[in-house]
Design a protein around this motif. Structure first.
Motif, PDB file in Angstrom:
ATOM      1  N   ASP A  22      13.430   0.275 -10.941  1.00  0.00           N
ATOM      2  CA  ASP A  22      12.450   0.846 -10.009  1.00  0.00           C
ATOM      3  C   ASP A  22      13.088   1.956  -9.168  1.00  0.00           C
ATOM      4  OD1 ASP A  22      10.468  -0.790 -10.860  1.00  0.00           O
ATOM      5  OD2 ASP A  22      10.142  -1.837  -8.961  1.00  0.00           O
ATOM      6  N   ILE A  23      14.318   1.716  -8.725  1.00  0.00           N
ATOM      7  CA  ILE A  23      14.995   2.711  -7.882  1.00  0.00           C
ATOM      8  C   ILE A  23      15.164   4.017  -8.660  1.00  0.00           C
ATOM      9  CG2 ILE A  23      17.193   3.297  -6.768  1.00  0.00           C
ATOM     10  CD1 ILE A  23      17.388   0.312  -5.937  1.00  0.00           C
ATOM     11  N   GLN A  24      15.639   3.907  -9.891  1.00  0.00           N
ATOM     12  CA  GLN A  24      15.830   5.109 -10.710  1.00  0.00           C
ATOM     13  C   GLN A  24      14.494   5.778 -11.027  1.00  0.00           C
ATOM     14  OE1 GLN A  24      18.945   6.424 -11.096  1.00  0.00           O
ATOM     15  NE2 GLN A  24      17.605   8.137 -11.609  1.00  0.00           N
ATOM     16  N   ASP A  25      13.525   4.976 -11.357  1.00  0.00           N
ATOM     17  CA  ASP A  25      12.179   5.495 -11.656  1.00  0.00           C
ATOM     18  C   ASP A  25      11.619   6.232 -10.432  1.00  0.00           C
ATOM     19  OD1 ASP A  25       9.644   5.760 -13.022  1.00  0.00           O
ATOM     20  OD2 ASP A  25       8.905   4.067 -11.858  1.00  0.00           O
ATOM     21  N   ALA A  26      11.808   5.659  -9.249  1.00  0.00           N
ATOM     22  CA  ALA A  26      11.290   6.278  -8.020  1.00  0.00           C
ATOM     23  C   ALA A  26      11.977   7.613  -7.763  1.00  0.00           C
ATOM     24  CB  ALA A  26      11.496   5.335  -6.836  1.00  0.00           C
ATOM     25  N   CYS A  27      13.296   7.663  -7.958  1.00  0.00           N
ATOM     26  CA  CYS A  27      14.029   8.929  -7.758  1.00  0.00           C
ATOM     27  C   CYS A  27      13.523   9.985  -8.732  1.00  0.00           C
ATOM     28  CB  CYS A  27      15.527   8.725  -7.964  1.00  0.00           C
ATOM     29  SG  CYS A  27      16.298   7.841  -6.612  1.00  0.00           S
ATOM     30  N   ASN A  28      13.312   9.596  -9.972  1.00  0.00           N
ATOM     31  CA  ASN A  28      12.816  10.544 -10.972  1.00  0.00           C
ATOM     32  C   ASN A  28      11.452  11.084 -10.569  1.00  0.00           C
ATOM     33  OD1 ASN A  28      15.084   9.879 -12.373  1.00  0.00           O
ATOM     34  ND2 ASN A  28      14.056   8.609 -13.907  1.00  0.00           N
ATOM     35  N   ARG A  29      10.580  10.187 -10.151  1.00  0.00           N
ATOM     36  CA  ARG A  29       9.224  10.618  -9.775  1.00  0.00           C
ATOM     37  C   ARG A  29       9.232  11.530  -8.552  1.00  0.00           C
ATOM     38  NH1 ARG A  29       4.773   6.917 -11.432  1.00  0.00           N
ATOM     39  NH2 ARG A  29       5.599   5.577 -13.053  1.00  0.00           N
ATOM     40  N   ALA A  30      10.083  11.209  -7.583  1.00  0.00           N
ATOM     41  CA  ALA A  30      10.137  12.017  -6.359  1.00  0.00           C
ATOM     42  C   ALA A  30      11.020  13.249  -6.535  1.00  0.00           C
ATOM     43  CB  ALA A  30      10.640  11.157  -5.200  1.00  0.00           C
ATOM     44  N   ALA A  31      11.660  13.376  -7.709  1.00  0.00           N
ATOM     45  CA  ALA A  31      12.578  14.488  -8.001  1.00  0.00           C
ATOM     46  C   ALA A  31      13.701  14.563  -6.963  1.00  0.00           C
ATOM     47  CB  ALA A  31      11.810  15.801  -8.088  1.00  0.00           C
ATOM     48  N   ILE A  32      14.290  13.414  -6.685  1.00  0.00           N
ATOM     49  CA  ILE A  32      15.390  13.326  -5.720  1.00  0.00           C
ATOM     50  C   ILE A  32      16.559  12.619  -6.392  1.00  0.00           C
ATOM     51  CG2 ILE A  32      16.148  12.233  -3.569  1.00  0.00           C
ATOM     52  CD1 ILE A  32      13.079  12.358  -2.832  1.00  0.00           C
ATOM     53  N   GLY A  33      17.753  13.144  -6.160  1.00  0.00           N
ATOM     54  CA  GLY A  33      18.937  12.497  -6.720  1.00  0.00           C
ATOM     55  C   GLY A  33      19.184  11.184  -5.981  1.00  0.00           C
ATOM     56  N   LEU A  34      19.702  10.217  -6.704  1.00  0.00           N
ATOM     57  CA  LEU A  34      19.979   8.908  -6.096  1.00  0.00           C
ATOM     58  C   LEU A  34      20.969   9.053  -4.932  1.00  0.00           C
ATOM     59  CD1 LEU A  34      19.699   5.824  -6.133  1.00  0.00           C
ATOM     60  CD2 LEU A  34      21.415   5.750  -7.930  1.00  0.00           C
ATOM     61  N   ASP A  35      22.016   9.871  -5.119  1.00  0.00           N
ATOM     62  CA  ASP A  35      23.002  10.050  -4.054  1.00  0.00           C
ATOM     63  C   ASP A  35      22.379  10.667  -2.811  1.00  0.00           C
ATOM     64  OD1 ASP A  35      24.884   8.936  -5.644  1.00  0.00           O
ATOM     65  OD2 ASP A  35      26.040  10.754  -6.005  1.00  0.00           O
ATOM     66  N   GLU A  36      21.477  11.609  -3.036  1.00  0.00           N
ATOM     67  CA  GLU A  36      20.808  12.271  -1.903  1.00  0.00           C
ATOM     68  C   GLU A  36      20.008  11.249  -1.087  1.00  0.00           C
ATOM     69  OE1 GLU A  36      17.328  15.552  -1.016  1.00  0.00           O
ATOM     70  OE2 GLU A  36      17.988  15.324  -3.082  1.00  0.00           O
ATOM     71  N   LEU A  37      19.373  10.359  -1.801  1.00  0.00           N
ATOM     72  CA  LEU A  37      18.563   9.343  -1.136  1.00  0.00           C
ATOM     73  C   LEU A  37      19.460   8.356  -0.367  1.00  0.00           C
ATOM     74  CD1 LEU A  37      15.517   8.862  -1.015  1.00  0.00           C
ATOM     75  CD2 LEU A  37      15.780   7.163  -2.812  1.00  0.00           C
ATOM     76  N   ILE A  38      20.568   7.982  -0.970  1.00  0.00           N
ATOM     77  CA  ILE A  38      21.496   7.049  -0.308  1.00  0.00           C
ATOM     78  C   ILE A  38      22.036   7.688   0.985  1.00  0.00           C
ATOM     79  CG2 ILE A  38      23.723   5.867  -0.509  1.00  0.00           C
ATOM     80  CD1 ILE A  38      23.156   5.652  -3.576  1.00  0.00           C
ATOM     81  N   ILE A  39      22.420   8.968   0.890  1.00  0.00           N
ATOM     82  CA  ILE A  39      22.968   9.663   2.071  1.00  0.00           C
ATOM     83  C   ILE A  39      21.915   9.743   3.175  1.00  0.00           C
ATOM     84  CG2 ILE A  39      23.770  11.904   2.952  1.00  0.00           C
ATOM     85  CD1 ILE A  39      24.943  12.439   0.196  1.00  0.00           C
ATOM     86  N   PHE A  40      20.694   9.921   2.785  1.00  0.00           N
ATOM     87  CA  PHE A  40      19.613   9.999   3.776  1.00  0.00           C
ATOM     88  C   PHE A  40      19.422   8.646   4.455  1.00  0.00           C
ATOM     89  CE2 PHE A  40      15.269   9.977   5.337  1.00  0.00           C
ATOM     90  CZ  PHE A  40      15.150  11.224   5.926  1.00  0.00           C
TER      91      PHE A  40
END
Ligand SMILES: [Fe+2]
Length: 202
Positions: A172-190
């Motif tokens: 789900d986490i990877q799927d959500a990042c793909n849909r939102a067009a956001i890198g996983l690392d970017e989301l973690i840093i946020f």
């Protein structure tokens, strides 16, 4: 037990722009959610939504609160009515004539369960924050310093460790990042520094 909502349209378009006051949202939150851990999770997701709306979407205060409200209330019915999860809060917000965008965001925060695809950026960010926020908070609880000094490397390590927070869906986490067009690392840093500011459900 299926939590499928069986519909993809929510609320009335004439209610656009109508959201709960902070006091009314707080009242609903406190009446419906009793579990302290769930309260922390919902407050964290609410705050992340608000921060994202302000910092990345450059929305005004009213819209920031709209995003925050979706996050704050997304699991409102999970504590006392797990069999009615999502259905009950959606119907409540529809009865209160709430903006359909908020209701839709809540209805799409688990598309595999509820059968509603995340479409708007608000939908996608709620879906993206939900699981990852939970994993990062679980990680903070096992670290002696909590959020202090937490970095991407540590979070990624926990993500790869299947047994850690096993109920958090990595897919789900990877799927959500793909849909939102956001890198996983970017989301973690946020998430890390902002979420560190919200560790109480009260
Ligand atoms: Fe959640």
């Amino acid at each position: 037990m299926s939590l499928h909502l069986g519909r993809t349209e929510f609320g009335a378009s004439s209610n656009k722009g109508h959201i709960l006051s902070k006091e009314a949202a707080e009242q609903l939150f406190n009446e419906w959610v009793l579990n302290p851990k769930l309260k922390v999770h919902m407050r964290q997701v609410g705050y992340l939504m608000k921060c994202w709306a302000a910092e990345k979407e450059h929305l005004d205060e009213n819209d920031q609160w709209k995003w925050e409200m979706a996050g704050l209330l997304h699991d409102a019915d999970w504590d006392q009515w797990p069999d009615l999860h999502c259905k009950k809060i959606i119907e409540e917000l529809e009865q209160r004539d709430i903006d359909p965008e908020v209701i839709r965001a809540i209805a799409s925060h688990g598309h595999l369960h509820f059968g509603v695809e995340p479409v708007t950026q608000m939908d996608k960010m709620l879906y993206a924050f939900d699981e990852l926020s939970g994993l990062i908070h679980a990680y903070s609880l096992m670290r002696p310093g909590g959020y202090e000094g937490m970095d991407i490397k540590g979070v990624n390590k926990r993500l790869k460790e299947k047994s850690f927070a096993a109920n958090v869906s990595r897919e789900d986490i990877q799927d959500a990042c793909n849909r939102a067009a956001i890198g996983l690392d970017e989301l973690i840093i946020f998430i890390i520094p902002r979420q560190a500011a919200v560790t109480s459900g009260n």
